[in-house]
Design an enzyme around this catalytic site. Sequence first.
Site, PDB file in Angstrom:
ATOM      1  CG  ASP A  37      -2.175   0.793   1.078  1.00  0.00           C
ATOM      2  OD1 ASP A  37      -3.267   0.183   1.068  1.00  0.00           O
ATOM      3  OD2 ASP A  37      -2.095   2.047   0.946  1.00  0.00           O
ATOM      4  CG  ASP A  55       2.163   5.246  -6.192  1.00  0.00           C
ATOM      5  OD1 ASP A  55       1.289   4.668  -6.866  1.00  0.00           O
ATOM      6  OD2 ASP A  55       2.288   6.480  -6.174  1.00  0.00           O
ATOM      7  CB  VAL A  56      -0.371   0.078  -7.687  1.00  0.00           C
ATOM      8  CG1 VAL A  56      -0.514  -0.784  -6.454  1.00  0.00           C
ATOM      9  CG2 VAL A  56      -1.499   1.093  -7.800  1.00  0.00           C
ATOM     10  CE1 TYR A 147     -13.626   2.994  -8.676  1.00  0.00           C
ATOM     11  CE2 TYR A 147     -15.837   2.349  -9.362  1.00  0.00           C
ATOM     12  CZ  TYR A 147     -14.720   2.146  -8.569  1.00  0.00           C
ATOM     13  OH  TYR A 147     -14.688   1.101  -7.676  1.00  0.00           O
ATOM     14  CB  ILE A 180     -17.684  -3.496   0.027  1.00  0.00           C
ATOM     15  CG1 ILE A 180     -17.827  -4.251  -1.308  1.00  0.00           C
ATOM     16  CG2 ILE A 180     -17.139  -4.392   1.134  1.00  0.00           C
ATOM     17  CD1 ILE A 180     -18.620  -5.509  -1.289  1.00  0.00           C
ATOM     18  CB  THR A 182     -14.312  -0.159   2.445  1.00  0.00           C
ATOM     19  OG1 THR A 182     -14.594   0.641   1.285  1.00  0.00           O
ATOM     20  CG2 THR A 182     -14.556  -1.621   2.138  1.00  0.00           C
TER      21      THR A 182
HETATM   22  P1  NAI Z   1     -10.350   1.973   0.339  1.00  0.00           P
HETATM   23  O1  NAI Z   1     -10.224   3.377  -0.160  1.00  0.00           O
HETATM   24  O2  NAI Z   1     -11.011   1.744   1.642  1.00  0.00           O
HETATM   25  O3  NAI Z   1      -8.902   1.290   0.357  1.00  0.00           O
HETATM   26  C1  NAI Z   1      -8.081   1.382  -0.774  1.00  0.00           C
HETATM   27  C2  NAI Z   1      -6.636   1.173  -0.365  1.00  0.00           C
HETATM   28  O4  NAI Z   1      -5.843   1.326  -1.564  1.00  0.00           O
HETATM   29  C3  NAI Z   1      -6.136   2.207   0.651  1.00  0.00           C
HETATM   30  O5  NAI Z   1      -5.430   1.561   1.694  1.00  0.00           O
HETATM   31  C4  NAI Z   1      -5.209   3.095  -0.189  1.00  0.00           C
HETATM   32  O6  NAI Z   1      -4.119   3.629   0.568  1.00  0.00           O
HETATM   33  C5  NAI Z   1      -4.717   2.122  -1.252  1.00  0.00           C
HETATM   34  N1  NAI Z   1      -4.239   2.792  -2.460  1.00  0.00           N
HETATM   35  C6  NAI Z   1      -4.851   3.771  -3.157  1.00  0.00           C
HETATM   36  N2  NAI Z   1      -4.063   4.178  -4.154  1.00  0.00           N
HETATM   37  C7  NAI Z   1      -2.932   3.439  -4.090  1.00  0.00           C
HETATM   38  C8  NAI Z   1      -1.730   3.405  -4.850  1.00  0.00           C
HETATM   39  N3  NAI Z   1      -1.527   4.240  -5.867  1.00  0.00           N
HETATM   40  N4  NAI Z   1      -0.781   2.503  -4.525  1.00  0.00           N
HETATM   41  C9  NAI Z   1      -0.973   1.673  -3.465  1.00  0.00           C
HETATM   42  N5  NAI Z   1      -2.071   1.671  -2.699  1.00  0.00           N
HETATM   43  C10 NAI Z   1      -3.038   2.555  -3.014  1.00  0.00           C
HETATM   44  O7  NAI Z   1     -11.090   1.163  -0.845  1.00  0.00           O
HETATM   45  P2  NAI Z   1     -11.943  -0.213  -0.834  1.00  0.00           P
HETATM   46  O8  NAI Z   1     -13.378   0.104  -0.700  1.00  0.00           O
HETATM   47  O9  NAI Z   1     -11.324  -1.183   0.082  1.00  0.00           O
HETATM   48  O10 NAI Z   1     -11.739  -0.636  -2.350  1.00  0.00           O
HETATM   49  C11 NAI Z   1     -10.811  -1.611  -2.759  1.00  0.00           C
HETATM   50  C12 NAI Z   1     -11.063  -1.910  -4.226  1.00  0.00           C
HETATM   51  O11 NAI Z   1     -12.413  -2.340  -4.394  1.00  0.00           O
HETATM   52  C13 NAI Z   1     -10.866  -0.704  -5.147  1.00  0.00           C
HETATM   53  O12 NAI Z   1     -10.265  -1.135  -6.353  1.00  0.00           O
HETATM   54  C14 NAI Z   1     -12.286  -0.243  -5.397  1.00  0.00           C
HETATM   55  O13 NAI Z   1     -12.413   0.454  -6.611  1.00  0.00           O
HETATM   56  C15 NAI Z   1     -13.022  -1.563  -5.414  1.00  0.00           C
HETATM   57  N6  NAI Z   1     -14.451  -1.452  -5.156  1.00  0.00           N
HETATM   58  C16 NAI Z   1     -14.904  -1.067  -3.923  1.00  0.00           C
HETATM   59  C17 NAI Z   1     -16.264  -0.983  -3.709  1.00  0.00           C
HETATM   60  C18 NAI Z   1     -16.836  -0.612  -2.386  1.00  0.00           C
HETATM   61  O14 NAI Z   1     -18.051  -0.491  -2.285  1.00  0.00           O
HETATM   62  N7  NAI Z   1     -16.045  -0.424  -1.338  1.00  0.00           N
HETATM   63  C19 NAI Z   1     -17.234  -1.264  -4.785  1.00  0.00           C
HETATM   64  C20 NAI Z   1     -16.640  -1.679  -6.024  1.00  0.00           C
HETATM   65  C21 NAI Z   1     -15.290  -1.755  -6.190  1.00  0.00           C
END
Ligand code: NAI
Length: 241
Positions: A37, A55-56, A147, A180, A182
């Site tokens: 992360d 950083d991905v 997105y 979800i 989060t």
């Molecule tokens: P979140 O925002 O709670 O967590 C995302 C994590 O990714 C964070 O720890 C952040 O620091 C990290 N991150 C962001 N940019 C980064 C980068 N450039 N390099 C490394 N790490 C990075 O998000 P969540 O909800 O856990 O989402 C995870 C995945 O699920 C995402 O791809 C999101 O688009 C997808 N998603 C989530 C949904 C939801 O309802 N929560 C619905 C549909 C898809």
Amino acid sequence: MPKLEGKIAIVTGASRGIGRAVCDRFSDEGAIVVMCDRNEPDAALLHRQHFRRLDVTQQDDWQALAQEVSSTFGTARILVNNAGIVDYAPIIEVTPDAWKRIMSVNVDGVLFGMQAFLPQMIAAGGGAIVNVSSIWGSVAVPGAAAYHASKGAVRTLSKNAAMTYARQGIRVNSIHPGIIATPHVVDVQERSITDAVIAKTPMGRMADPRELANGVLFLASDESSFVTGIELYVDGGYTAQ
Ligand code: NAI
């Protein structure tokens, strides 16, 4: 018997939300988890969990990570490309910078991750990759143009990877969360869109991140040994309508 005993798994976006839930589920099943992360984890690490700052969007850092994982832990057999960010601007308002930022994290990050880890998986005779897309990778709501485009790209890039590397023992699938609970969802200003999606969700609620993690575990483990190129929807029935 634990489903991932001794397997080395790479998970991005691992510090909170879905990524963290995936890491903890993998740990329950005996994996050695490399949690990647750009930010520090939001809770203490469990046994056999290791944090690496990544950083991905940085291809060179992915390559360095793959080498370091290989020499420190051994060959990674599982990669979960989960890191993602959201932007709610509609097409007319989306700025070039916002478009590039979303594509860079959500699409380039997935490409770079597969480029970094596929060679060692292929050399070892196999691996499982799970790319996190979204319901918005195949169906739409108004707004969030970049997105939607990015998650659609994750969906078809995953199928392409599945076709390209199937004979080398690599399985690649995408998983498509509905809403979800989060920080990604709970902190956003666009709560009205989230509430509208929940209202249209047949099961009438958000999911716990652990419910999504169970789907990732299935695709990452040998339980899905004949499954590649699929889209697994974990959405309370949203896309069945
Ligand atoms: P979140 O925002 O709670 O967590 C995302 C994590 O990714 C964070 O720890 C952040 O620091 C990290 N991150 C962001 N940019 C980064 C980068 N450039 N390099 C490394 N790490 C990075 O998000 P969540 O909800 O856990 O989402 C995870 C995945 O699920 C995402 O791809 C999101 O688009 C997808 N998603 C989530 C949904 C939801 O309802 N929560 C619905 C549909 C898809």
